[in-house]
Design an enzyme around this catalytic site. Sequence first.
Site: not given
Length: 219
Positions: A16, A18
């Site tokens: 991922d 953020d």
Amino acid sequence: MKIQDKMKEMKAVLFDLDGTLVDSMWIWDPIDVEFLGEYGWQVPEDLHDAIEGMSFSETAVYFKERFSIPLSLDEIKERWNEMAMDKYLHHVPLKEGALEFLEQLRTEGIRAGIATSNSRQLVDSVLKARGIDRYFSSVVTGCEVKAGKPAPDIYLQAARNLGVSPEACMVFEDVPAGIRAGKRAGMTVTAVADEFSAGLSDEKRRLADYYIEDYRALL
């Protein structure tokens, strides 16, 4: 099995973005306040929980419908890109040990990919600004698959792009929706500590296979 031993079984690592690879979650609260304030709204207490894991496009739909935003979906997304771009280019750092871990993966011949709910414009910009775009053989955004996290679509697509079976992929995630997405894809999931989701640490530990404070634990 220790995470270092489990890593030896992996052919690909999927990140991922953020709160996982870059420390960026802090920028979005002020953006929500400013954006909704332009239309006379305050940020509801349940907003973060409501949109967790949604793609950039799904989030735009949610905002438009819930807050009656008088912009098109493309205009909403473009406004968010404009509001966030300077911070992603100049003020969002990598997580501790992330660069060294990426270099270690390259040395060991383990492929790396990104699976993010953020916009293509922002993810491409921050990867280039931090000088790490060269490490990734695949970048998939939630807008490019049928359903955002916690659906497994984005991780399954990232694995297909890399030509690796799901069971040979290690996912790194910072929030429960993303952890669920990785698990539903049949992958091993490592939760990454992040200040923004500190209150969810117990849930993250329960859902994930492993938990790390930062990537220095893997070096």
